[in-house]
Design a protein around this motif. Structure first.
Motif, PDB file in Angstrom:
ATOM      1  N   ARG A 164       0.822  -1.192   0.000  1.00 26.89           N
ATOM      2  CA  ARG A 164       0.000   0.000   0.000  1.00 26.89           C
ATOM      3  C   ARG A 164       0.873   1.266   0.000  1.00 26.89           C
ATOM      4  O   ARG A 164       0.593   2.231  -0.700  1.00 26.89           O
ATOM      5  CB  ARG A 164      -0.894  -0.017   1.252  1.00 26.89           C
ATOM      6  N   LEU A 165       1.944   1.223   0.811  1.00 27.10           N
ATOM      7  CA  LEU A 165       2.837   2.381   0.882  1.00 27.10           C
ATOM      8  C   LEU A 165       3.549   2.604  -0.457  1.00 27.10           C
ATOM      9  O   LEU A 165       3.718   3.734  -0.914  1.00 27.10           O
ATOM     10  CB  LEU A 165       3.861   2.151   1.998  1.00 27.10           C
ATOM     11  N   LEU A 193       2.372   1.758  -3.328  1.00 24.13           N
ATOM     12  CA  LEU A 193       1.336   2.297  -4.216  1.00 24.13           C
ATOM     13  C   LEU A 193       1.221   3.807  -4.026  1.00 24.13           C
ATOM     14  O   LEU A 193       1.134   4.565  -4.996  1.00 24.13           O
ATOM     15  CB  LEU A 193       0.006   1.604  -3.918  1.00 24.13           C
ATOM     16  N   ALA A 194       1.262   4.238  -2.762  1.00 19.72           N
ATOM     17  CA  ALA A 194       1.171   5.669  -2.474  1.00 19.72           C
ATOM     18  C   ALA A 194       2.344   6.422  -3.102  1.00 19.72           C
ATOM     19  O   ALA A 194       2.178   7.498  -3.665  1.00 19.72           O
ATOM     20  CB  ALA A 194       1.128   5.896  -0.966  1.00 19.72           C
ATOM     21  N   ARG A 235       4.041   5.528  -5.767  1.00 24.37           N
ATOM     22  CA  ARG A 235       3.843   5.580  -7.217  1.00 24.37           C
ATOM     23  C   ARG A 235       2.795   6.622  -7.567  1.00 24.37           C
ATOM     24  O   ARG A 235       2.887   7.298  -8.595  1.00 24.37           O
ATOM     25  CB  ARG A 235       3.418   4.200  -7.737  1.00 24.37           C
ATOM     26  N   ALA A 236       1.781   6.754  -6.714  1.00 29.99           N
ATOM     27  CA  ALA A 236       0.713   7.717  -6.980  1.00 29.99           C
ATOM     28  C   ALA A 236       1.249   9.146  -6.932  1.00 29.99           C
ATOM     29  O   ALA A 236       0.986   9.955  -7.817  1.00 29.99           O
ATOM     30  CB  ALA A 236      -0.417   7.537  -5.970  1.00 29.99           C
ATOM     31  N   GLN A 272       2.866  10.394  -9.902  1.00 27.13           N
ATOM     32  CA  GLN A 272       2.075  10.674 -11.099  1.00 27.13           C
ATOM     33  C   GLN A 272       1.228  11.918 -11.013  1.00 27.13           C
ATOM     34  O   GLN A 272       1.007  12.594 -12.015  1.00 27.13           O
ATOM     35  CB  GLN A 272       1.176   9.469 -11.408  1.00 27.13           C
ATOM     36  N   ASN A 273       0.705  12.205  -9.856  1.00 21.11           N
ATOM     37  CA  ASN A 273      -0.198  13.349  -9.756  1.00 21.11           C
ATOM     38  C   ASN A 273      -0.271  13.814  -8.304  1.00 21.11           C
ATOM     39  O   ASN A 273      -0.883  13.172  -7.462  1.00 21.11           O
ATOM     40  CB  ASN A 273      -1.588  12.963 -10.260  1.00 21.11           C
ATOM     41  N   SER A 327      -3.115  13.058  -5.376  1.00 22.04           N
ATOM     42  CA  SER A 327      -2.636  12.356  -4.182  1.00 22.04           C
ATOM     43  C   SER A 327      -3.129  13.033  -2.911  1.00 22.04           C
ATOM     44  O   SER A 327      -3.549  12.372  -1.968  1.00 22.04           O
ATOM     45  CB  SER A 327      -1.107  12.307  -4.173  1.00 22.04           C
ATOM     46  N   LEU A 361      -3.368  11.264   0.840  1.00 21.73           N
ATOM     47  CA  LEU A 361      -1.983  10.814   1.071  1.00 21.73           C
ATOM     48  C   LEU A 361      -1.198  11.921   1.776  1.00 21.73           C
ATOM     49  O   LEU A 361      -1.427  13.107   1.540  1.00 21.73           O
ATOM     50  CB  LEU A 361      -1.295  10.485  -0.261  1.00 21.73           C
ATOM     51  N   ARG A 398       6.353  10.811 -16.268  1.00 18.60           N
ATOM     52  CA  ARG A 398       7.033  10.453 -15.033  1.00 18.60           C
ATOM     53  C   ARG A 398       6.225   9.371 -14.350  1.00 18.60           C
ATOM     54  O   ARG A 398       5.015   9.422 -14.323  1.00 18.60           O
ATOM     55  CB  ARG A 398       7.061  11.689 -14.132  1.00 18.60           C
ATOM     56  N   ALA A 405       7.662   2.533 -12.364  1.00 17.05           N
ATOM     57  CA  ALA A 405       7.168   1.240 -12.843  1.00 17.05           C
ATOM     58  C   ALA A 405       8.341   0.330 -13.109  1.00 17.05           C
ATOM     59  O   ALA A 405       9.474   0.772 -13.150  1.00 17.05           O
ATOM     60  CB  ALA A 405       6.339   1.406 -14.086  1.00 17.05           C
TER      61      ALA A 405
END
Lengths: 237, 291
Positions: free
Chosen positions: B163-164, B166-167, B169-170, B173-174, B178, B183, B288, B291
């Motif tokens: 989960r962390l 994922l945060a 990576r989020a 991106q934006n 977020s 977040l 950006r 991945a």
């Protein structure tokens, strides 16, 4: 009904530019609220101030009795006030599944993750078919579904939608309108910014015309307007 | 046969070190959108902290992990002091180049004052040598070749399966979106720096185990890591990992056939050609994202 959200005398902007001039409005007293008005007159800025992306220079914003002006966006998400930003830009390289998990990231939303996921899939069955697909590979309508779905995963008590139908085909607009109506019937009050007046008239009970960073006109329920009158307000004839 | 073995081994070894460095640089770029020019200093500091811990009598098996954890703290503090206050400013990329260069210079000279200019060495991960395919190699180097991919794989699992992660990576991106899912963007920026500093510190410990350490030991690896991320594309972390090994092999082959003297010139020649053909890097996509 007492209002869920009260905005009082809020002034906000970017750097030296002031966009919102002492704006006041309230939401939730008569049901859903619609904001409309010309582009560049502060609707999105107002939403950003409400959700904590932008710190107001002055004024108060009360959500359910709590003053949230100046709180961090994260703290505001924690109160259940959820903002779906304009243009479904979201997280282009994450999958739908990832977006839904992010929606349920806050401590408040996490216990309801499974139950909210069911709701989202029921509301937008199309998303279930593309669950592992990256958001950037979806159509505009599907991306908007992901945006709204992500917000539903955050277990909203008030949902703010910024131009949800922007750039969508009429048929998809109608589908989306029906889904948003479902959300509203499920007990979540809405604040919707929209250029499509038909969409607003169908969805909301109270309207505000935002012009030059302030409320120019308030239309309460019962004072129903037709499309022509609203257009003339828009263009100031 | 022994030529091939030598190039293969040299490439894997150098590639491992470059990958450890470049991945941290790329992690910080993808999440925060800044280049950290004190990344080489992280490497040096990791090695010196490990040396100091061994010097006061801790066994290497304790000293090395402790040094890596301390480096995470150093990364966090550096981020909070010279990067976070500038976020949101125009020209942040250039301003952070200056602030991280300045912080790096301070730390480098601080290390020189504390530990002095005399070269030092820390214990190897494993003592001893062996022969593979007619090439004599140290077990320390083999350990690095084996451990690095494991660490990079662990990083991948962290980014893609937790989960962390994922945060993180989020956020890459934006940023606005977020914030809107709640977040803690500031903490995630700190975390990205902490992970990057730990990896650099570990690379420093690896290097200090087979080469003499000095306060400027991080500047050449930083340069190489910059080449790697420019070459591989800075928009992901898998691109730089592939590029790190590719450049490792290229260097090993150049050193073998043309000598160490020509290697940097040839490397930069290839880099310039790459950038002319693919300005975004060979493995890069245009956006950006982790991945």
């Amino acid at each position: 009904m007492t209002p869920v959200l009260t905005v009082e005398g809020v002034t906000a902007g970017y750097g030296r530019v002031t966009v919102l001039h002492d704006i006041s409005l309230e939401a939730g007293r008569f049901g859903n609220v619609g904001l409309f008005g010309p582009n560049g007159h502060g609707k999105t800025t107002l939403l950003r101030a409400i959700s904590g992306l932008l710190k107001p220079k002055s004024g108060s914003i009360r959500f359910d009795g709590q003053d949230i002006a100046g709180l961090s966006a994260r703290a505001i998400v924690g109160t259940g006030l959820i903002h779906v930003p304009q243009g479904n830009r979201l997280f282009p390289d994450l999958s739908i599944a990832d977006c839904m998990a992010l929606g349920a990231y806050s401590a408040r939303a996490r216990p309801h993750e499974a139950e909210n996921r069911e709701k989202v899939i029921k509301l937008f069955p199309k998303l279930a078919q593309r669950w592992r697909q990256r958001v950037r590979t979806l159509s505009g309508g599907e991306r908007q579904m992901v945006s709204i779905g992500t917000a539903l995963m955050s277990h909203p008590r008030l949902l703010i939608l910024d131009e949800p139908t922007l750039g969508l085909a009429p048929k998809i607009k109608d589908e989306l309108c029906a889904s948003v109506m479902d959300i509203s019937r499920g007990g979540v009050p809405l604040i919707v910014v929209e250029q499509d007046i038909e969409f607003l008239l169908e969805l909301t009970q109270q309207l505000y015309l935002v012009n030059h960073g302030a409320v120019a006109t308030e239309i309460k329920p019962g004072e129903s307007l037709d499309h022509g009158e609203i257009m003339s307000m828009y263009f100031g004839h | 046969m022994s030529a091939l073995a030598e190039i293969l081994f040299g490439g894997l070894f150098q590639g491992s070190l470059y990958a450890m460095m470049a991945v941290g640089l790329a992690l910080v770029w993808t999440t925060i959108g800044v280049f950290n020019f004190s990344h080489g200093v992280f490497m040096m500091l990791g090695a010196y902290i490990a040396w100091q811990l061994v010097e006061i009598g801790l066994p290497a098996a304790v000293a090395f992990p402790v040094a890596v954890v301390v480096m995470a703290g150093v990364g966090w503090i550096l981020q909070a002091s010279v990067v976070r206050p500038l976020i949101g400013r125009p020209n942040i990329v250039l301003v952070v180049v200056i602030t991280t260069l300045a912080a790096g210079s301070l730390i480098e000279n601080g290390a020189l004052t504390i530990w002095g200019p005399r070269s030092k060495q820390i214990p190897a991960l494993i003592d001893g040598n062996t022969t593979i395919g007619g090439v004599g190699v140290s077990l320390h180097q083999i350990a690095i070749i084996v451990i690095t991919p494991l660490i990079l794989a662990a990083l991948w699992v962290f980014l893609n399966r937790t989960r962390l992660g994922l945060a993180l990576r989020a956020v890459a991106q934006n940023e606005d979106a977020s914030h809107l899912v709640g977040l803690n963007v500031t903490a995630l920026y700190g975390l990205a720096f902490a992970i990057a500093a730990s990896l650099a510190g570990l690379a420093g410990i690896f290097m200090g185990g087979y080469r003499f350490m000095s306060p400027v030991m991080g500047s050449d690896p930083l340069l190489k890591a910059l080449i790697v991320v420019v070459f591989g594309g800075i928009s992901s972390i898998s691109g730089p990992i592939f590029a790190a090994y590719l450049i490792g092999f290229f260097e090993a082959a150049c050193s073998y056939y043309f000598g160490l003297y020509w290697t940097p010139a040839l490397l930069f020649g290839v880099l310039i050609l790459t950038l002319m053909v693919r300005p975004e890097g060979i493995f890069a996509s245009r956006s950006r994202g982790l991945a």
